[in-house]
Design a protein around this motif. Structure first.
Motif, PDB file in Angstrom:
ATOM      1  N   HIS A 187      -3.621   6.657   8.912  1.00 40.13           N
ATOM      2  CA  HIS A 187      -4.862   5.894   9.030  1.00 40.13           C
ATOM      3  C   HIS A 187      -4.723   4.830  10.119  1.00 40.13           C
ATOM      4  CE1 HIS A 187      -5.682   7.690   5.095  1.00 40.13           C
ATOM      5  NE2 HIS A 187      -6.927   7.299   5.225  1.00 40.13           N
TER       6      HIS A 187
ATOM      7  N   VAL B 116       0.856  -1.185   0.000  1.00 39.62           N
ATOM      8  CA  VAL B 116       0.000   0.000   0.000  1.00 39.62           C
ATOM      9  C   VAL B 116       0.895   1.239   0.000  1.00 39.62           C
ATOM     10  CG1 VAL B 116      -1.838   1.255   1.184  1.00 39.62           C
ATOM     11  CG2 VAL B 116      -1.739  -1.252   1.326  1.00 39.62           C
TER      12      VAL B 116
ATOM     13  N   LYS C  42       1.416   7.311   0.867  1.00 42.39           N
ATOM     14  CA  LYS C  42       0.534   8.470   0.814  1.00 42.39           C
ATOM     15  C   LYS C  42      -0.945   8.093   0.931  1.00 42.39           C
ATOM     16  CE  LYS C  42       0.375   8.611  -4.266  1.00 42.39           C
ATOM     17  NZ  LYS C  42       0.657   9.443  -5.460  1.00 42.39           N
ATOM     18  N   GLN C  43      -1.267   6.827   0.675  1.00 42.94           N
ATOM     19  CA  GLN C  43      -2.661   6.392   0.771  1.00 42.94           C
ATOM     20  C   GLN C  43      -3.040   5.912   2.167  1.00 42.94           C
ATOM     21  OE1 GLN C  43      -3.777   3.533  -2.237  1.00 42.94           O
ATOM     22  NE2 GLN C  43      -2.945   4.757  -3.919  1.00 42.94           N
ATOM     23  N   ILE C  44      -2.049   5.630   3.012  1.00 41.44           N
ATOM     24  CA  ILE C  44      -2.374   5.001   4.292  1.00 41.44           C
ATOM     25  C   ILE C  44      -1.787   5.721   5.501  1.00 41.44           C
ATOM     26  CG2 ILE C  44      -0.394   3.432   4.456  1.00 41.44           C
ATOM     27  CD1 ILE C  44      -2.499   1.221   5.197  1.00 41.44           C
TER      28      ILE C  44
END
Length: 238
Positions: A63, A55, A58-60
């Motif tokens: 989180h 993953v 920058k997407q996780i």
């Protein structure tokens, strides 16, 4: 009252630049406040499952995540110079073998240093077998200032910092490009009172006030100089 063109233009230029810089710092502060609100939303949202598929960071990042697997205790790294409540200690960072395939680094928590021998690690436990952990995805396991390698040389159990990509190359483990900052408690005697991420928004507001203060000072100096020049022009014998 006559004004000299060049001094007036210089003062106006200083005022314009410092006012603009103040607004730029204000804009930076507002951007950081928006990011901070987004981070809080991510951290309190539903946990995303970490699996074998890589993953992108920058997407996780920031989180809440969860992962099922087992710790690889023989590849542990202790990050030095990580104080907690003014007490020196280490962060315990360990690879986590995911049940679905692949690995992810986990910052398990803080451990106090043995004051008599800095290289002696205080006892803690590592869960055996498959477990589920939960935490926050972070870009790294925390960064501390270092000169050169600063004790971060490969294959050393005690290091100053740990780069995820470099550690993956060192160990040959297919690691996710992020680190899980563990929140769940598994009775291992580690402290997980994580410091809140800081973005320096107070510093931006401080710089904003400084720039605007300089603008006011420049304007005040210009008015004072103009008044002195006017008095000098109207003085007897001038």
């Amino acid at each position: 009252m006559k004004f000299r063109l060049v001094p007036v233009l210089l003062i106006l230029l200083v005022v314009a630049v410092t006012v603009r810089l103040g607004f730029w710092q204000r804009s930076r502060a507002l951007q950081k406040e928006a990011l901070e609100a987004q981070i809080t939303q991510f951290e309190h949202g539903p946990a995303q499952t970490v699996g074998a598929v890589p993953v992108p960071l920058k997407q996780i990042e920031f989180h809440r995540v969860k992962a099922r697997g087992s710790f690889v205790a023989d590849k542990v790294v202790y990050l030095d110079n990580r104080p907690y409540n003014d007490q020196p200690g280490f962060y315990v960072v360990m690879p986590f073998k995911l049940a679905s395939g692949g690995y992810v680094l986990v910052n398990r928590g803080w451990l106090p240093r043995n004051m008599n021998n800095r290289e002696t690690i205080a006892p803690y436990t590592t869960p055996q077998g498959e477990i589920e952990i939960e935490g926050i995805a972070r870009a790294d396991a925390s960064r501390a200032f270092e000169l050169g390698n600063g004790g971060s040389a490969a294959h050393q159990p005690i290091r100053q910092n740990l780069d995820t990509a470099a550690y993956a190359a060192e160990t040959g483990l297919p690691l996710q490009p992020f680190v899980i900052q563990q929140l769940s408690d598994d009775g291992d005697k580690l402290v997980r009172d994580w410091p809140a991420p800081t973005n320096g928004v107070e510093r931006n507001y401080g710089y904003m006030l400084q720039w605007w203060g300089m603008a006011l000072a420049a304007l005040g100096f210009g008015l004072y100089a103009a008044r002195r020049a006017a008095k000098k022009q109207h003085a007897p014998g001038v």
